[in-house]
Design a protein around this motif. Structure first.
Motif, mmCIF file in Angstrom:
data_model
loop_
_atom_site.group_PDB
_atom_site.id
_atom_site.type_symbol
_atom_site.label_atom_id
_atom_site.label_comp_id
_atom_site.label_asym_id
_atom_site.label_seq_id
_atom_site.Cartn_x
_atom_site.Cartn_y
_atom_site.Cartn_z
ATOM 1 N N PRO B 171 -41.003 25.216 18.593
ATOM 2 C CA PRO B 171 -40.822 25.822 19.911
ATOM 3 C C PRO B 171 -40.334 27.259 19.806
ATOM 4 O O PRO B 171 -39.610 27.615 18.882
ATOM 5 C CB PRO B 171 -39.759 24.943 20.567
ATOM 6 N N ARG B 172 -40.747 28.071 20.746
ATOM 7 C CA ARG B 172 -40.317 29.459 20.802
ATOM 8 C C ARG B 172 -40.262 29.839 22.266
ATOM 9 O O ARG B 172 -40.975 29.263 23.092
ATOM 10 C CB ARG B 172 -41.336 30.320 20.057
ATOM 11 N N GLU B 173 -39.457 30.799 22.563
ATOM 12 C CA GLU B 173 -39.285 31.171 23.956
ATOM 13 C C GLU B 173 -40.276 32.249 24.361
ATOM 14 O O GLU B 173 -40.572 33.141 23.595
ATOM 15 C CB GLU B 173 -37.878 31.701 24.147
ATOM 16 N N GLY B 190 -32.404 42.280 21.353
ATOM 17 C CA GLY B 190 -32.818 41.233 20.438
ATOM 18 C C GLY B 190 -31.891 40.046 20.420
ATOM 19 O O GLY B 190 -32.060 39.149 19.634
ATOM 20 N N MET B 191 -30.893 40.049 21.262
ATOM 21 C CA MET B 191 -30.003 38.900 21.261
ATOM 22 C C MET B 191 -30.416 37.921 22.335
ATOM 23 O O MET B 191 -31.024 38.277 23.313
ATOM 24 C CB MET B 191 -28.593 39.359 21.498
ATOM 25 N N GLU B 192 -30.043 36.706 22.127
ATOM 26 C CA GLU B 192 -30.372 35.732 23.136
ATOM 27 C C GLU B 192 -29.481 35.910 24.348
ATOM 28 O O GLU B 192 -28.400 36.447 24.270
ATOM 29 C CB GLU B 192 -30.144 34.335 22.583
ATOM 30 N N VAL B 228 -32.419 21.113 18.678
ATOM 31 C CA VAL B 228 -32.298 22.406 19.348
ATOM 32 C C VAL B 228 -32.671 22.234 20.814
ATOM 33 O O VAL B 228 -33.500 21.393 21.154
ATOM 34 C CB VAL B 228 -33.213 23.464 18.697
ATOM 35 N N PRO B 229 -32.044 23.029 21.682
ATOM 36 C CA PRO B 229 -32.354 22.875 23.104
ATOM 37 C C PRO B 229 -33.793 23.280 23.379
ATOM 38 O O PRO B 229 -34.277 24.260 22.827
ATOM 39 C CB PRO B 229 -31.387 23.843 23.788
ATOM 40 N N ILE B 367 -39.855 38.623 9.713
ATOM 41 C CA ILE B 367 -39.449 38.410 11.090
ATOM 42 C C ILE B 367 -39.545 39.719 11.856
ATOM 43 O O ILE B 367 -39.345 40.790 11.290
ATOM 44 C CB ILE B 367 -38.005 37.847 11.213
#
Lengths: 298, 685
Positions: B171-173, B190-192, B228-229, B367
């Motif tokens: 999964p990826r957002e 770049g932070m969540e 993971v959520p 990445i």
């Protein structure tokens, strides 16, 4: 009782170090600053990133704290004022400091964020540079004391402090200790302006408070180790022994901050090259010279 | 009372912490500290502490009007800040999608001081609220999509396995709106974003076994990995399944027309019609075709690597060789490891086989990490996406989302803008160099109209341009030194840069001593030259301009040959090396030079509008901005600008970033970019 006294001394040291660090960073001396900072952090939201390695993320600040306290546990503040006077004290300091790396890698890996991860791995590279320069100068210190017991090491400096007896070892250990505590200019894992806080980037609120406390304790621990190994520990006239240890420790920490603020952050490649091509030969030379001195001057 | 209050009732402890927070205001400033300094704001001087990351900031300071693209990024930044959080707007217009400002003030240092005072009061009395609302904006909404770890082009809306290699998709957002690039979500730093911001509720799933879904965090019963959520589908109406039905079809086709048998990578005798897990070992089954195809190749690669001495597979890293040796001498489970990419085992050989290789030959996970457009340490408005191969930069994409301003000014000519309005717009285009661009417009218009500039006015305008160069170089110096960790010098530099705004010749003469002390201090900093030598080397060519060209030994300077500057005794400064060290040296020299030029000019004034009446004609002008020569060609008809062509120094610099940072260590790459002093505002797309 001794344990409580030493822990209180460590906390007081961490408080003073936090004041000194803020002074070096902002140019303003605010004696109440750390209190405000801690109270502010505790009231702010803390946060768990969405895909954390929860165990690593939560454990890293605590592990850093534990590593710093463990190292300080074998370092004496005064005769008898040490939590454990281990027979292998000098070696134990090393072993405890090794967990700083583990804690930082965990803090980098835990949040699943690129900046933190790069910061964590950078510290692994840094360790490859500084670790030998922690061990080898301590070897020479133990050679002179003919013991790994930290209180014996202090006693061995009754005549001449090690900073005079083996100045080369002192310089190398001092630099390596700064790198170990990731103080500027060796702050590659946090690198403000480069990695948005690096390993600290995803910590906030009370977790950040623990991390900052751990870091301050780590600075106290490395400064205390420098004091015990090179500055004659509690030795000094007029004042009580614990006061001398405290003063010397703060002086070492202040010197580290002062130096750090005046130097540009090192490049990882330069640091490794200097450590291995220059530092380790010099550390070997230091061991050789101390060996000759130990043989020649009984 | 603040909009970003933390939810909760007041208590004694909370009152205490609210007061402490009011004292410790860590600020993050958008578009960037360099813009704030150009506007004359000294944030540290107003008692705001710098924050290394939005997580550690409690105040978002908006300096000046933000273009729409940056407002979205600022909203992301705001969402990343921890509550209680506040917005301080200084001279800002629209803020949406940011929430309304908690403190509004005009753009000046006294107003800033007053705003900080008011903000402290607001936080001390309003950090907690029982009914605090969450923050939501369209840019923050996201959904989960599934991507193959090996083949980033394979993106699906549902969990499953990759049609190319059979690996389980992870999964990826992604952003929940059609048009936006997925990167935009995390683009600003770049932070969540914070977890509890509302929207979809979370379910937890195993990264390796997507069929495992739980309501609570925990570990996977199959492989023990931490769950993971996974964001549950937004109620907001979007039905991702329906939207991407076509790609779903493709996926079926790609699998090879219904021939879909699944097998266990460890136990080839296990064959099933449907995806699932192996009854013997619990591993996720992989499509048989993929498994059959992969195994021999992986084995071949490993064998070749074990003969590393032959050098035929030189790019293969030593760890591959060690690994295969271990596999062969060990339990003879070579096959197990080589197809392990499909399972919880990660063989370096299998995992890195298809990855692109960098010139150093070390196969690593690449990445993509976004830096900007609001990254602390880069110019605000510059968006850099670095592909990191370990901590080495394998590739870079640089963009200037705020570049639209320059294009709009150039276009504006087509609509027949009055000359004065055109000059005003060009001056407002780049907040980092308004004086230089106003001067550029004026010179081009005067040239078009055939008006001779009066010499006294030209001298005063040259003085004002030098003052701006002084401020600009000092602000650059502050950013640059700050990112090198020289915070004492950086702080002094910020203060000086901010106090240059609007200063007259006498005031600058008063500041000159402090500036010289700073410059001398920077020159004498030990190890600084060693630190910077060789970073970001750019060879001089015809297109480079400004300090970057002069640092590469070319005296490209728009002031050479200008009679006004000739009268002031101007000589260009050059250095031969073309690296970050030379750029620092050139700018330090130019800071001192500008001090001399300001003193020689005596008067500093760039007020007034170009008076060209109802003239017609075409004209061209070149002005040396703080970042290099900018050229403007205009056509004027009866006092109105009908066409304009603008060429700016940062446009070239933006193009060079990719080659500049390739194969640099991350820290060196960012230092190289910072050493350019690029202004994203003046980039002409």
């Amino acid at each position: 009782m001794t344990t409580v006294a030493v822990l209180a001394a460590l906390l007081a040291g961490a408080y003073a170090v936090a004041v000194l660090e803020a002074w070096a960073r902002t140019g303003r001396m605010r004696p109440g600053g750390p209190l405000f900072a801690a109270a502010a952090l505790i009231g702010r939201e803390s946060f768990v990133p969405r895909k954390p390695d929860r165990l690593f993320f939560e454990a890293a600040p605590v592990l850093l704290l534990v590593a710093a306290v463990l190292a300080a546990a074998v370092l004496p503040w005064a005769p008898g004022l040490v939590i454990v006077d281990l027979a292998t004290g000098a070696l134990f300091v090393n072993a405890a400091f090794a967990y700083v790396l583990v804690a930082l890698i965990m803090a980098g890996w835990g949040p699943d964020g690129a900046y933190a991860m790069v910061g964590g791995w950078r510290f692994l590279g840094q360790l490859i540079g500084y670790s030998m320069l922690i061990v080898m100068p301590i070897t020479a210190v133990a050679m002179r004391a003919e013991s790994l017991v930290t209180t014996v090491i202090v006693d061995s400096q009754a005549g001449v402090w090690n900073i005079v007896y083996q100045p080369l070892g002192f310089v190398l250990f001092f630099i390596a200790a700064m790198a170990l505590a990731f103080l500027p200019p060796f702050d590659l894992p946090t690198a403000p302006g480069e990695l948005a806080g690096g390993v600290e980037a995803e910590y906030a609120g009370r977790r950040l408070a623990v991390l900052r406390l751990a870091r301050a304790l780590l600075v106290v621990a490395v400064a205390l180790a420098t004091t015990v190994f090179y500055l004659g520990g509690w030795r000094g006239p007029w004042l009580p022994p614990w006061a001398w240890t405290g003063l010397k420790t703060l002086a070492v920490a202040a010197a580290m901050f002062a130096l750090g603020g005046r130097l540009p952050r090192v490049r990882e490649a330069h640091f490794l090259a200097w450590c291995w091509k220059l530092g380790i030969p010099l550390a070997l030379l230091n061991i050789f010279v101390v060996g000759l001195l130990v043989l020649a001057v009984p | 009372m603040i909009h970003g209050a933390r939810r909760g009732a007041w208590s004694g402890l909370r009152r205490l912490t609210a007061r402490a927070q009011a004292q410790m205001l860590a600020a993050i400033v958008v578009p960037g500290p360099e813009v704030a300094a150009a506007l004359g704001l000294d944030l540290a001087g107003a008692g705001l502490l710098p924050a290394a990351s939005p997580r550690h900031a409690s105040v978002l300071v908006v300096a000046g009007a933000l273009p729409a693209q940056l407002r979205e990024a600022a909203a992301v930044l705001y969402a990343q800040m921890m509550r209680p959080r506040a917005v301080m707007a200084l001279g800002a217009g629209t803020l949406a999608p940011l929430p309304g400002a908690d403190v509004v003030a005009e753009l000046s240092q006294p107003a800033l001081l007053d705003a900080v005072r008011r903000l402290r009061r607001a936080i001390a009395g309003g950090a907690f609220r029982r009914d605090a609302a969450g923050f939501d904006a369209p840019v923050l909404r996201s959904r989960t999509e599934y991507v193959c770890p090996m083949h980033p082009e394979v993106v699906r809306d549902e969990p499953g396995s990759c049609p190319k290699c059979g690996m389980t998709l992870v999964p990826r957002e992604a952003q929940d709106e059609g048009g936006h690039a997925p990167d935009a979500v995390d683009a600003s730093t770049g932070m969540e974003m914070e977890a509890g911001r509302g929207g979809g509720e979370s379910a937890y799933t195993c990264p390796m076994h997507p069929e495992v879904v739980r309501d609570e965090p925990g570990s996977c019963p199959k492989c023990g990995m931490t769950l993971v959520p996974r964001e549950a589908q937004d109620e907001g109406g979007h039905a991702p399944d329906a939207v991407d039905a076509s790609t779903g079809m493709e996926m079926e086709a790609g699998r090879g027309g219904g021939e879909s048998a699944y097998t266990c990578p460890m136990h080839p005798e296990v064959v099933r019609d449907e995806p699932g897990s192996c009854p013997k070992c619990g591993m996720t089954l992989v499509p048989r075709a993929a498994a059959a195809k992969d195994a021999p190749e992986a084995g071949h690669a490993a064998d070749a690597a074990s003969e590393a001495a032959g050098g035929r597979h030189a790019p293969m890293d030593p760890s591959g060789a060690e690994h295969s040796a271990a596999a062969h001498t060990g339990m003879d489970h070579g096959a197990m490891d080589h197809v392990a990419g499909h399972s919880t085992f990660m063989s370096m050989v299998a995992v890195t086989r298809d990855l692109p290789r960098s010139p150093d030959g070390l196969p690593m996970d690449w990445i993509e990490v976004p830096f900007g457009p609001l990254f602390p340490g880069l110019p605000g408005g510059l968006s850099l996406v670095l592909t990191l191969d370990g901590d080495t930069v394998a590739g870079a994409a640089a963009q200037a989302p705020v570049a639209a301003a320059a294009a709009a000014v150039a276009d504006a000519g087509g609509r027949g803008l009055p000359a004065a309005e055109f000059a005003r717009r060009l001056g407002a285009m780049d907040p980092l160099a308004p004086v230089a661009y106003r001067l550029l417009a004026r010179r081009a218009l005067e040239c078009a109209a055939g008006v001779e500039p009066d010499s006294r006015g030209a001298r005063a305008r040259a003085g004002a341009a030098e003052r701006e160069r002084l401020a600009s170089h000092l602000a650059w110096l502050a950013v640059f030194l700050g990112r090198l960790g020289l915070e004492v010098h950086a702080r002094r530099s910020w203060g000086l840069a901010a106090s240059m705004r609007g200063a007259d010749a006498a005031r600058i003469a008063g500041l000159a001593a402090a500036v010289r002390v700073l410059v001398r201090g920077v020159r004498r900093t030990p190890l600084l030259e060693t630190r910077l030598a060789g970073i970001g080397r750019l060879a001089a060519d015809g297109r480079l301009r400004g300090p970057v060209a002069r640092a590469a030994g070319v005296a490209a300077d728009g002031r050479v040959g200008d009679p006004v500057y000739g009268a002031l005794g101007f000589e260009p400064v050059t250095r031969p090396d073309g690296d970050a060290r030379a750029r620092l040296a050139v700018r330090l020299d130019e800071i001192e030079q500008s001090l001399r030029l300001v003193r020689a000019a005596g008067v500093l004034d760039d007020s007034g509008v170009p008076g060209i009446g109802a003239a017609s004609g075409t004209g061209e002008a070149l002005v040396e901005t703080p970042r290099g020569g900018a050229r403007l060609a205009v056509s004027v008809e009866r006092g109105r600008v009908t066409a304009a062509r603008l060429d700016t120094p940062s446009t070239v610099l933006l193009e060079r970033i990719g080659s500049l940072v390739a194969q640099c260590e991350l820290g060196d790459a960012l230092t190289a970019v910072a050493s350019l002093d690029l202004s994203p505002w003046e980039v002409v797309a």
